[in-house]
Design a protein around this motif. Structure first.
Motif, short mmCIF file in Angstrom:
data_model
loop_
_atom_site.label_atom_id
_atom_site.label_comp_id
_atom_site.label_asym_id
_atom_site.label_seq_id
_atom_site.Cartn_x
_atom_site.Cartn_y
_atom_site.Cartn_z
N ILE A 3 26.67 21.06 -22.87
CA ILE A 3 28.00 21.61 -23.17
C ILE A 3 28.31 21.30 -24.63
N ASP A 4 28.64 22.35 -25.38
CA ASP A 4 29.12 22.15 -26.74
C ASP A 4 30.61 21.83 -26.62
N SER A 5 30.94 20.55 -26.78
CA SER A 5 32.29 20.09 -26.47
C SER A 5 33.30 20.42 -27.56
N HIS A 6 32.83 21.04 -28.66
CA HIS A 6 33.75 21.34 -29.77
C HIS A 6 33.08 22.32 -30.72
N CYS A 7 33.53 23.57 -30.69
CA CYS A 7 33.03 24.54 -31.68
C CYS A 7 34.14 25.54 -31.96
N HIS A 8 33.96 26.27 -33.06
CA HIS A 8 34.97 27.23 -33.49
C HIS A 8 34.37 28.63 -33.41
N GLY A 29 20.04 26.74 -23.52
CA GLY A 29 20.43 25.81 -22.47
C GLY A 29 21.88 25.34 -22.55
N VAL A 30 22.70 26.06 -23.32
CA VAL A 30 24.13 25.70 -23.40
C VAL A 30 24.85 26.45 -22.27
N ASP A 31 25.37 25.68 -21.31
CA ASP A 31 26.02 26.29 -20.13
C ASP A 31 27.47 26.66 -20.40
N ALA A 32 28.12 25.88 -21.26
CA ALA A 32 29.55 26.11 -21.50
C ALA A 32 29.89 25.60 -22.89
N LEU A 33 30.92 26.17 -23.46
CA LEU A 33 31.38 25.64 -24.73
C LEU A 33 32.90 25.66 -24.80
N ILE A 34 33.40 24.67 -25.52
CA ILE A 34 34.84 24.54 -25.70
C ILE A 34 35.17 25.18 -27.05
N PRO A 56 32.88 33.92 -19.27
CA PRO A 56 32.95 32.74 -18.39
C PRO A 56 32.30 31.49 -18.96
N ARG A 57 31.53 31.64 -20.05
CA ARG A 57 30.90 30.45 -20.66
C ARG A 57 31.87 29.71 -21.57
N VAL A 58 32.97 30.37 -21.91
CA VAL A 58 33.87 29.84 -22.95
C VAL A 58 35.18 29.33 -22.33
N PHE A 59 35.55 28.14 -22.74
CA PHE A 59 36.86 27.57 -22.42
C PHE A 59 37.60 27.34 -23.74
N ALA A 60 38.91 27.30 -23.69
CA ALA A 60 39.65 27.22 -24.95
C ALA A 60 40.59 26.01 -24.99
N THR A 61 40.80 25.53 -26.22
CA THR A 61 41.90 24.60 -26.45
C THR A 61 42.92 25.30 -27.33
N VAL A 62 44.12 24.75 -27.36
CA VAL A 62 45.19 25.29 -28.18
C VAL A 62 45.79 24.14 -28.97
N GLY A 63 45.93 24.33 -30.27
CA GLY A 63 46.50 23.23 -31.05
C GLY A 63 46.74 23.59 -32.49
N VAL A 64 47.04 22.54 -33.25
CA VAL A 64 47.31 22.66 -34.68
C VAL A 64 46.48 21.59 -35.40
N HIS A 65 45.53 22.05 -36.20
CA HIS A 65 44.69 21.15 -36.99
C HIS A 65 45.56 20.47 -38.04
N PRO A 66 45.23 19.22 -38.41
CA PRO A 66 46.04 18.57 -39.46
C PRO A 66 46.11 19.39 -40.76
N HIS A 67 45.04 20.14 -41.08
CA HIS A 67 45.11 21.00 -42.27
C HIS A 67 46.21 22.05 -42.15
N ILE A 265 37.98 25.54 -12.72
CA ILE A 265 38.61 26.65 -13.43
C ILE A 265 37.95 27.97 -13.06
N SER A 266 38.74 28.95 -12.72
CA SER A 266 38.17 30.21 -12.26
C SER A 266 37.47 30.90 -13.42
N GLY A 267 36.36 31.57 -13.09
CA GLY A 267 35.57 32.22 -14.12
C GLY A 267 34.41 31.35 -14.53
N SER A 268 34.45 30.07 -14.20
CA SER A 268 33.34 29.18 -14.53
C SER A 268 32.25 29.30 -13.48
N ASP A 269 30.99 29.11 -13.90
CA ASP A 269 29.88 29.08 -12.94
C ASP A 269 29.95 27.85 -12.07
#
Ligand SMILES: [Zn+2]
Ligand SMILES: [Zn+2]
Length: 274
Positions: A3-8, A29-34, A56-67, A265-269
């Motif tokens: 799992i790529d726990s952090h990508c843009h 071999g990447v099953d999911a990414l954030i 379905p491989r992608v999950f999202a976060t929502v936020g504000v980067h310090p920049h 989470i629905s949509g996930s394998d």
């Protein structure tokens, strides 16, 4: 496997070939990414959400980067926008948010206020947090932990992404319900100190990430980074910990699934029900 726990993945760097990038990751071999919603302008939160809704491989976060902290109008429509995005399906966390005293694209006061606001939101919504901290060590780290404790009140969990700090701070972060995630920086030939830090940390608290499109691992530096390279970080972590690659893949993925609660989470394998 990984799992790529952090990508843009919603960044413009991928607009021409995003589908191919995701397929290459799957083949690697990447099953999911954030997909981190912040970091490339506030509106990219919406892009990360629509990618997660479509794939379905992608999950999202929502936020504000310090920049971007000064981009968020906390007294105007800023709160409403952020809170509306957070209500979308397949949002698995808040972030990335934090403190960046290296580039200082926003004033320190504004960064602290916007971070505190997001941690309070995470506590309110019961969501984990992806944390960015950089520059002015150890002061930024100390401030971060202070705000984390004050706003989180021991009720939130998160991950320090792209970790480059000391072992001492990492251990204190673990005590404060934070995981540690390593990026391509772990693979850099001249960064042996970071590998020594990694070697002293418990595997059940570690994750791997690419932070793509930045931070390509050793051997690929200078090129656009892609989620398919998360396994390269994993290989170096495996060598560092003296553990089999499969064990590292399994453990880091399980940690990411646990923190971001990907199981239900629905949509996930994955339908482990967790
Ligand atoms: Zn970051
Ligand atoms: Zn990032």
């Amino acid at each position: 496997m990984w799992i790529d726990s952090h990508c843009h993945i919603s960044a413009d760097a991928f607009s021409a070939d995003r589908g191919d990038v995701l397929d290459r990751a799957t083949r690697a071999g990447v099953d999911a990414l954030i997909a981190i919603g912040s970091g490339y302008g506030l509106d990219h939160n919406a892009s990360a959400l629509s990618l997660a809704a479509e794939d379905p491989r992608v999950f999202a976060t929502v936020g504000v980067h310090p920049h971007e902290a000064s981009e968020l109008d906390l007294n105007g429509d800023g709160r409403g926008r952020l809170e509306a995005w957070l209500g979308a399906p397949r949002v698995v966390g808040v972030g990335e948010c934090g403190l960046d005293y290296h580039y200082m694209n926003s004033d320190r006061d504004v960064q602290r206020e916007v971070l505190a606001y997001q941690l309070a939101l995470a506590r309110d919504r019961d969501l984990p947090v992806s944390i960015h901290v950089r520059g002015d060590e150890p002061n930024a780290f100390e401030e971060l932990l202070d705000i984390w404790r004050t706003e989180g009140r021991g009720e939130i969990e998160g991950v320090l992404h792209c970790y480059t700090g000391t072992l001492d701070f990492a251990l204190r972060a673990l005590d404060a319900n934070l995981y540690i995630s390593f990026s391509g920086i772990l693979t850099f030939r001249n960064d042996r100190g970071l590998r020594q830090t990694a070697a002293a940390l418990p595997l059940e608290k570690l994750m791997v990430e690419t932070d793509a499109p930045l931070l390509s691992p050793e051997g690929l530096r200078g090129r656009r980074n892609e989620p398919e390279s998360v396994g390269v970080v994993g290989e170096v972590l495996a060598a560092t910990l003296g553990a089999p690659l499969e064990e590292i893949a399994h453990a880091t993925a399980a940690n990411a699934r646990r923190l971001f609660r990907l199981g239900g989470i629905s949509g996930s394998d994955e339908r482990s029900g967790g």
